[in-house]
Motif scaffolding. Sequence first.
Motif, mmCIF file in Angstrom:
data_model
loop_
_atom_site.group_PDB
_atom_site.id
_atom_site.type_symbol
_atom_site.label_atom_id
_atom_site.label_comp_id
_atom_site.label_asym_id
_atom_site.label_seq_id
_atom_site.Cartn_x
_atom_site.Cartn_y
_atom_site.Cartn_z
ATOM 1 N N TYR A 130 -5.284 -15.495 -0.458
ATOM 2 C CA TYR A 130 -4.200 -15.325 0.521
ATOM 3 C C TYR A 130 -2.957 -16.104 0.099
ATOM 4 N N GLN A 131 -3.166 -17.302 -0.441
ATOM 5 C CA GLN A 131 -2.025 -18.096 -0.888
ATOM 6 C C GLN A 131 -1.343 -17.451 -2.085
ATOM 7 N N ILE A 132 -2.123 -16.799 -2.934
ATOM 8 C CA ILE A 132 -1.533 -16.061 -4.054
ATOM 9 C C ILE A 132 -0.593 -14.981 -3.532
ATOM 10 N N LEU A 133 -1.060 -14.226 -2.543
ATOM 11 C CA LEU A 133 -0.234 -13.152 -1.991
ATOM 12 C C LEU A 133 1.006 -13.709 -1.300
ATOM 13 N N ASP A 134 0.847 -14.796 -0.550
ATOM 14 C CA ASP A 134 2.005 -15.412 0.107
ATOM 15 C C ASP A 134 3.034 -15.884 -0.915
ATOM 16 N N SER A 135 2.556 -16.486 -2.005
ATOM 17 C CA SER A 135 3.470 -16.998 -3.027
ATOM 18 C C SER A 135 4.203 -15.862 -3.732
ATOM 19 N N ILE A 136 3.488 -14.790 -4.018
ATOM 20 C CA ILE A 136 4.121 -13.648 -4.681
ATOM 21 C C ILE A 136 5.130 -12.974 -3.752
ATOM 22 N N ALA A 137 4.831 -12.990 -2.447
ATOM 23 C CA ALA A 137 5.758 -12.386 -1.480
ATOM 24 C C ALA A 137 7.095 -13.113 -1.460
ATOM 25 N N PHE B 155 10.657 -9.909 -6.877
ATOM 26 C CA PHE B 155 10.009 -9.336 -8.053
ATOM 27 C C PHE B 155 10.062 -7.815 -7.999
ATOM 28 N N ASP B 156 10.383 -7.218 -9.138
ATOM 29 C CA ASP B 156 10.464 -5.762 -9.232
ATOM 30 C C ASP B 156 9.110 -5.217 -9.699
ATOM 31 N N PHE B 157 8.255 -4.869 -8.746
ATOM 32 C CA PHE B 157 6.921 -4.388 -9.093
ATOM 33 C C PHE B 157 6.954 -2.995 -9.715
ATOM 34 N N SER C 97 8.724 -2.008 -12.130
ATOM 35 C CA SER C 97 8.821 -2.118 -13.584
ATOM 36 C C SER C 97 7.736 -3.003 -14.181
ATOM 37 N N SER C 98 7.266 -3.997 -13.411
ATOM 38 C CA SER C 98 6.292 -4.951 -13.957
ATOM 39 C C SER C 98 4.852 -4.601 -13.624
ATOM 40 N N GLY C 99 4.642 -3.726 -12.648
ATOM 41 C CA GLY C 99 3.285 -3.316 -12.307
ATOM 42 C C GLY C 99 2.727 -4.073 -11.117
ATOM 43 N N PRO C 100 1.613 -3.599 -10.554
ATOM 44 C CA PRO C 100 1.023 -4.215 -9.359
ATOM 45 C C PRO C 100 0.299 -5.520 -9.672
ATOM 46 N N ILE C 101 -0.178 -6.178 -8.619
ATOM 47 C CA ILE C 101 -1.040 -7.349 -8.742
ATOM 48 C C ILE C 101 -2.470 -6.855 -8.963
ATOM 49 N N LEU C 102 -3.243 -7.587 -9.765
ATOM 50 C CA LEU C 102 -4.632 -7.204 -10.015
ATOM 51 C C LEU C 102 -5.572 -8.348 -9.650
ATOM 52 N N PHE C 103 -6.489 -8.081 -8.727
ATOM 53 C CA PHE C 103 -7.586 -8.994 -8.416
ATOM 54 C C PHE C 103 -8.865 -8.380 -8.983
ATOM 55 N N ILE C 104 -9.586 -9.132 -9.796
ATOM 56 C CA ILE C 104 -10.887 -8.684 -10.289
ATOM 57 C C ILE C 104 -11.956 -9.586 -9.687
ATOM 58 N N ASP D 221 -0.868 -5.058 1.876
ATOM 59 C CA ASP D 221 -0.097 -3.919 2.390
ATOM 60 C C ASP D 221 0.930 -4.376 3.423
ATOM 61 N N SER D 222 0.543 -5.349 4.253
ATOM 62 C CA SER D 222 1.468 -5.839 5.278
ATOM 63 C C SER D 222 2.655 -6.575 4.670
ATOM 64 N N LEU D 223 2.462 -7.120 3.456
ATOM 65 C CA LEU D 223 3.538 -7.823 2.757
ATOM 66 C C LEU D 223 4.292 -6.907 1.791
ATOM 67 N N SER D 224 3.895 -5.634 1.757
ATOM 68 C CA SER D 224 4.491 -4.643 0.841
ATOM 69 C C SER D 224 4.297 -5.046 -0.622
ATOM 70 N N ILE D 225 3.135 -5.611 -0.908
ATOM 71 C CA ILE D 225 2.783 -5.994 -2.276
ATOM 72 C C ILE D 225 1.779 -4.982 -2.819
ATOM 73 N N PRO D 226 2.085 -4.334 -3.926
ATOM 74 C CA PRO D 226 1.111 -3.403 -4.519
ATOM 75 C C PRO D 226 -0.056 -4.184 -5.124
ATOM 76 N N LEU D 227 -1.239 -3.973 -4.594
ATOM 77 C CA LEU D 227 -2.417 -4.726 -5.019
ATOM 78 C C LEU D 227 -3.524 -3.777 -5.445
ATOM 79 N N VAL D 228 -4.102 -4.057 -6.610
ATOM 80 C CA VAL D 228 -5.270 -3.330 -7.105
ATOM 81 C C VAL D 228 -6.442 -4.301 -7.142
ATOM 82 N N ILE D 229 -7.571 -3.909 -6.556
ATOM 83 C CA ILE D 229 -8.773 -4.737 -6.572
ATOM 84 C C ILE D 229 -9.875 -3.973 -7.296
#
Length: 376
Positions: free
Chosen positions: A215-222, A226-228, A230-237, A251-259
């Motif tokens: 959650y802190q990762i997402l808050d910090s990225i928010a 950042f221009d997602f 051109s740079s691509g989504p966030i990836l959690f593995i 999704d609520s932060l409008s951050i493209p996330l791939v898990i």
Amino acid sequence: MKLALFLTFGMSLSAWERLGLLERELKPYFLLSQRGAHTTIFSYSSYDCEFEFASQYQVKLVTLCPLTGRSNILWLKFIESFFVGFYHFLFNKYDILRSNQIFGSWLPVTYSILFSIPVIVRGGYELHSFWIRSYSSSIRHHLSFLLSNFVYSHASCIELTSIADIRYVRRFFRPTAPLLYRPNWVDTDVFCPQHLPKRYSFITIGRLTPQKNHYQILDSIASLNFDFSSSGPILFIGSGFLKKDLQAYADSLSIPLVIIDCVPNSDLAQYLSSSLFYLHFSLFEGHPKSLLEAMSTSIPCICLSSNRVHDLVRHNSTGFICRLSDFSSLVNIISDRSDLISSVGSNARSFVVSNFSLSTRIDTLHSDIKFFSTFC
């Protein structure tokens, strides 16, 4: 020389395969067999595929739970595993025993006492310290203390992956057995720099649990501009009970996330090399394998400041360390410094190769097994 390796309580080769860890975990014992140290693995599963996995890596297998291997009733597994293992040791001799983690080490330690065999108690993390920080239950705290105290008191030697854990054990348990610093290893031939197109902006690898601080990762990225696109989504593995909640929060932060739930360990290098930055925000760790693997691929690693991180990362030398309040400015600065990113990545790779390579780990593991099986 015959080594008996006991898996973590409830763990099995089929579980390692499902988590993508089978090759990483068994490769050292395959290499040991080529040096004359033959391993028998004591597993808690009863699936037939266990024996197939073992034969692939030239190790033998003993199923501790032939009746309860597919059951989720832990106390039945606990009882059956003790008696099955005891019966096996009545008719089979080993030069040395070894636990893969402290949780489950009560079996090799008990058999060490009963059959006078040296035992190496190995911990990828210190159980009592970890449980205190992970759980609020005082029962868990007391149980982990009693278990740790029992195995430390009867071990021939104790292997831990971090200096901080060694200090913790010395302070709270004061064992008489030698305490050895044996950090996690990285297959640096697999985790090496690859010049691949960047598909992801940030990547982190680890279980989807509160400890990893997603959650802190997402808050910090928010907080970044950042221009997602051109740079691509966030990836959690990783897998875990927070998956749906994390996706909804992103999704609520409008951050493209791939898990991605699980990836074979050997495939992680490709995902790392396809990302701009690796983020390590864990609240606490033993000796983080994923961070070492990321450093070995020369991807720039950004870590929150903590005692354990400072053991591995030097700011502006082998990685980047920051406080939460400095994260946004740090990313903006290093994004425009390709020369700094290149030098830090190269330094990180050299640091891992020099200190945590698989070949180095096999040398020390073989020496430890040979020494303690002979002199204890």
